[in-house]
Design an enzyme around this catalytic site. Structure first.
Site, PDB file in Angstrom:
ATOM      1  N   LYS A  42       0.829  -1.251   0.036  1.00  0.00           N
ATOM      2  CA  LYS A  42      -0.088  -0.007   0.091  1.00  0.00           C
ATOM      3  C   LYS A  42       0.918   1.217  -0.176  1.00  0.00           C
ATOM      4  O   LYS A  42       1.771   1.541   0.888  1.00  0.00           O
ATOM      5  CB  LYS A  42      -0.902  -0.088   1.108  1.00  0.00           C
ATOM      6  CG  LYS A  42      -1.836   1.144   1.435  1.00  0.00           C
ATOM      7  CD  LYS A  42      -2.424   1.213   2.558  1.00  0.00           C
ATOM      8  CE  LYS A  42      -2.833   2.543   3.324  1.00  0.00           C
ATOM      9  NZ  LYS A  42      -3.552   2.772   4.241  1.00  0.00           N
ATOM     10  N   ASP A  72      -2.167  10.666   3.593  1.00  0.00           N
ATOM     11  CA  ASP A  72      -3.547  10.340   3.897  1.00  0.00           C
ATOM     12  C   ASP A  72      -4.190  11.337   4.977  1.00  0.00           C
ATOM     13  O   ASP A  72      -4.294  11.234   5.966  1.00  0.00           O
ATOM     14  CB  ASP A  72      -3.773   8.908   4.511  1.00  0.00           C
ATOM     15  CG  ASP A  72      -5.324   8.371   4.627  1.00  0.00           C
ATOM     16  OD1 ASP A  72      -6.285   9.131   4.089  1.00  0.00           O
ATOM     17  OD2 ASP A  72      -5.509   7.647   5.441  1.00  0.00           O
ATOM     18  N   LYS A  81      -9.638  13.136   8.619  1.00  0.00           N
ATOM     19  CA  LYS A  81      -8.956  12.830   9.866  1.00  0.00           C
ATOM     20  C   LYS A  81      -8.898  14.015  10.751  1.00  0.00           C
ATOM     21  O   LYS A  81      -9.048  15.069  10.429  1.00  0.00           O
ATOM     22  CB  LYS A  81      -7.578  12.203   9.735  1.00  0.00           C
ATOM     23  CG  LYS A  81      -7.632  11.010   8.869  1.00  0.00           C
ATOM     24  CD  LYS A  81      -6.103  10.373   8.796  1.00  0.00           C
ATOM     25  CE  LYS A  81      -5.897   9.052   8.059  1.00  0.00           C
ATOM     26  NZ  LYS A  81      -6.382   8.025   8.954  1.00  0.00           N
ATOM     27  N   ASP A 114       1.871   6.431   5.780  1.00  0.00           N
ATOM     28  CA  ASP A 114       0.629   5.292   5.273  1.00  0.00           C
ATOM     29  C   ASP A 114       1.225   4.800   3.966  1.00  0.00           C
ATOM     30  O   ASP A 114       0.549   3.985   3.494  1.00  0.00           O
ATOM     31  CB  ASP A 114      -0.560   6.345   4.997  1.00  0.00           C
ATOM     32  CG  ASP A 114      -2.009   5.174   5.090  1.00  0.00           C
ATOM     33  OD1 ASP A 114      -1.623   4.274   5.764  1.00  0.00           O
ATOM     34  OD2 ASP A 114      -2.779   5.719   4.472  1.00  0.00           O
ATOM     35  N   ASP A 148     -11.865   7.484   4.216  1.00  0.00           N
ATOM     36  CA  ASP A 148     -10.684   7.041   4.996  1.00  0.00           C
ATOM     37  C   ASP A 148     -10.331   5.767   4.954  1.00  0.00           C
ATOM     38  O   ASP A 148      -9.329   5.385   5.494  1.00  0.00           O
ATOM     39  CB  ASP A 148     -10.905   7.916   6.351  1.00  0.00           C
ATOM     40  CG  ASP A 148      -9.778   7.949   7.197  1.00  0.00           C
ATOM     41  OD1 ASP A 148      -8.455   7.870   6.557  1.00  0.00           O
ATOM     42  OD2 ASP A 148      -9.662   7.635   8.431  1.00  0.00           O
ATOM     43  N   GLU A 207      -9.221   4.079   2.303  1.00  0.00           N
ATOM     44  CA  GLU A 207      -8.756   4.159   0.965  1.00  0.00           C
ATOM     45  C   GLU A 207      -7.873   3.079   0.725  1.00  0.00           C
ATOM     46  O   GLU A 207      -7.905   2.881  -0.521  1.00  0.00           O
ATOM     47  CB  GLU A 207      -8.264   5.428   0.764  1.00  0.00           C
ATOM     48  CG  GLU A 207      -6.978   5.596   1.353  1.00  0.00           C
ATOM     49  CD  GLU A 207      -6.672   5.631   2.726  1.00  0.00           C
ATOM     50  OE1 GLU A 207      -5.655   5.055   2.750  1.00  0.00           O
ATOM     51  OE2 GLU A 207      -7.584   5.907   3.571  1.00  0.00           O
ATOM     52  N   ARG A 245      -7.551  -0.229   1.297  1.00  0.00           N
ATOM     53  CA  ARG A 245      -8.302  -1.395   0.521  1.00  0.00           C
ATOM     54  C   ARG A 245      -8.695  -0.930  -0.782  1.00  0.00           C
ATOM     55  O   ARG A 245      -8.902  -2.003  -1.751  1.00  0.00           O
ATOM     56  CB  ARG A 245      -9.188  -1.855   1.537  1.00  0.00           C
ATOM     57  CG  ARG A 245     -10.451  -0.841   1.605  1.00  0.00           C
ATOM     58  CD  ARG A 245     -11.375  -0.984   2.908  1.00  0.00           C
ATOM     59  NE  ARG A 245     -10.833  -0.856   4.026  1.00  0.00           N
ATOM     60  CZ  ARG A 245     -11.045  -0.739   5.162  1.00  0.00           C
ATOM     61  NH1 ARG A 245     -12.429  -1.327   5.671  1.00  0.00           N
ATOM     62  NH2 ARG A 245     -10.519  -0.528   6.420  1.00  0.00           N
TER      63      ARG A 245
END
Length: 494
Positions: free
Chosen positions: A265, A270, A277, A288, A347, A349, A351
């Site tokens: 990933k 993010d 967030k 991230d 959020d 995201e 996946r």
């Protein structure tokens, strides 16, 4: 820091410091026994005085001992004699390295290696190399005052009749440390530097360094669109940074052998998108992309090691930003697999980019696929910063990853992936929702990914709790590169 092997004895080696193990009850390790004999019993006397307990991690520095060449002797506690195992050795390394670096020594000698109950000498050498590199790692490229470099410049491992094995262990330790260091540096870079383009350039740099050993392809937005990766592209909708899909191909095994595929990933920053967030600690969302960083670090190490295995790396990478063009909660997108997804939370995201990469992995007819992602805060709540979360329906693959983590002191813990959890991903308007609510958040995230992995053996590593540390010790850890390298080494040896 230069690592090398020397044929010699602890009492005669020309080094600023010699490191020797001692045990509880006053028992001396192999090197300590040799030093004690050369000094007329002074080492044993120091231990018997009670200045060092022998418990794992206890240390005692002795200076100016007669009868030996080294200026210093660093005694490190290793627990009960005859019961030295990997866990105890791991507890001893950190304090031992810290005490060593606190001296003015520019050269140090270790060994000969002690016998461990559950590991060979090569393992111990690798762990020392990695521990020293980790302790001397500094991320200072944005500081005006870079500070002082570590004084320690030369590290020798003493050998007698196992010279070849010691040399190979040193090389393996250096390769692993190089991979871990790359992963840490990528994680620590700020989001305005470590963009998707930067990750692609880093991958190209590795391929250039190991010319002819690693192939790389970087797919641009138009290529991603042509593949039908609507889920991946939905995450990029709110940012001006162009997405990249990085494909690495290492052909170290037999020509027709099915590869292991690693998927990382790569969300380089993010914000959470429209599902913004909280502001507190949002700076840490530069981490991230640590899944992507760990794949690049693993490739850096495996190519240097020359593993006899075919390995493919897939890195979907982009930013997740809010704007007038960003994907909204409630939007429905179509994944590369053809399955539709209702995005209830922007959020969630990671996946969304991983699912398309996992579908892309099918074209390699893989022997196994492992994805690595800082996927869920729920995994941090479940496992903290000790174990990475492991999910798989394939017991053999899960056991291989768990064993690799245990071997390298980079542990993972297997969590459930029962079909009953899939119920939480139901959507009234699409094939699935991208979240399943608060209960079992890390499990339902893995369940979501599992819907795109039915064509091959698959495992998912959630490294949200282990990829970096916050607070005063803030920084990337380089995990799970040790686990992944050991997993690949074992696959190559099978």
């Amino acid at each position: 820091m230069k690592f090398s092997m020397k044929v010699g004895k602890p009492e005669t080696v020309a080094a600023d410091c010699v490191v020797a193990l001692v045990h509880t009850g006053g028992a001396l390790g192999i090197a300590a026994q040799a030093l004690d004999a050369a000094t007329g019993g002074l080492v044993a006397a120091a231990v018997k005085s009670g200045d060092i307990s022998g418990k794992p991690g206890s240390t005692l520095l002795l200076r100016g001992l007669p009868g030996i060449e080294a200026q210093r002797v660093l005694l490190v506690g290793a627990g009960e004699a005859g019961k030295l195992d990997a866990k105890t050795f791991g507890k001893a390394i950190g304090p031992g390295v810290k005490a060593l670096l606190a001296t003015g020594a520019k050269s140090v000698a270790f060994g000969p290696a002690e016998a461990l109950a559950d590991r060979d000498a090569a393992w111990a050498v690798q762990q020392i190399v990695v521990a020293l590199r980790d302790a001397t790692y500094r991320f200072t490229q944005f500081k005006s005052d870079k500070g002082e470099d570590a004084k320690l410049a030369s590290v020798f491992f003493l050998a007698t009749d196992d010279e070849k094995e010691v040399k190979a262990a040193i090389a393996a330790g250096v390769a692993l440390a190089n991979g871990i260091e790359l992963t840490k540096t990528l994680g620590n870079l700020p989001g305005n530097v470590c963009t998707p383009t930067y990750l692609a350039e880093t991958a190209e740099g590795i391929a250039k360094e190991f010319k002819g050993k690693l192939k790389i392809e970087v797919l641009e937005r138009k290529d991603i669109e042509a593949l039908g990766m609507g889920s991946f592209l939905s995450v990029t909708a709110g940012t001006v940074e162009p997405p990249k899909f990085i494909v690495l191909n290492y052909a170290g095994g037999a020509k027709k052998a099915a590869p292991v595929v690693l998927v990382g990933k790569g969300i380089t920053f993010d914000t959470g998108g429209i599902s913004l967030k909280p502001g507190e600690a949002m700076d840490e969302m530069k981490y991230d992309m640590c899944g992507a960083g760990s794949v690049l670090g693993t490739f850096r190490a495996l190519v240097e090691l020359g593993l006899k295995l075919n390995v493919v790396g897939l890195i979907p990478t982009c930013e997740n930003m809010p704007s007038g063009t960003a994907t909204r909660p409630g939007d429905i997108v179509k994944s590369m697999s053809g399955q539709t997804i209702e995005i209830l939370n922007t959020d969630a995201e990671g996946r969304l980019i991983l699912c398309d990469a996992l579908t892309y992995a099918e074209r390699f007819k893989p022997a196994a696929v492992v994805d690595i992602a800082t996927l869920t805060g729920a995994c941090i709540i479940a496992l903290g910063g000790v174990n990475s979360g492991l999910f798989s329906k394939n017991d053999e693959l899960a056991d291989q990853l768990l064993a690799a983590g245990k071997t390298m002191l980079d542990p993972a813990w297997r969590l459930p992936l029962d079909d009953e959890y899939q119920e939480q991903l139901k959507s009234n308007f699409a094939d699935m929702a991208n979240i399943g609510g608060r209960p079992a958040g890390s499990v339902t995230a893995a369940c979501f990914l599992s819907r795109f992995t039915k064509a091959y053996d698959w495992a998912h590593l959630d490294i949200a709790g282990t990829a970096w540390k916050g607070g005063a010790a803030k920084g990337a850890t380089g995990r799970p590169v040790p686990l992944l390298i050991e997993f690949l080494r074992q696959r190559a040896a099978a």
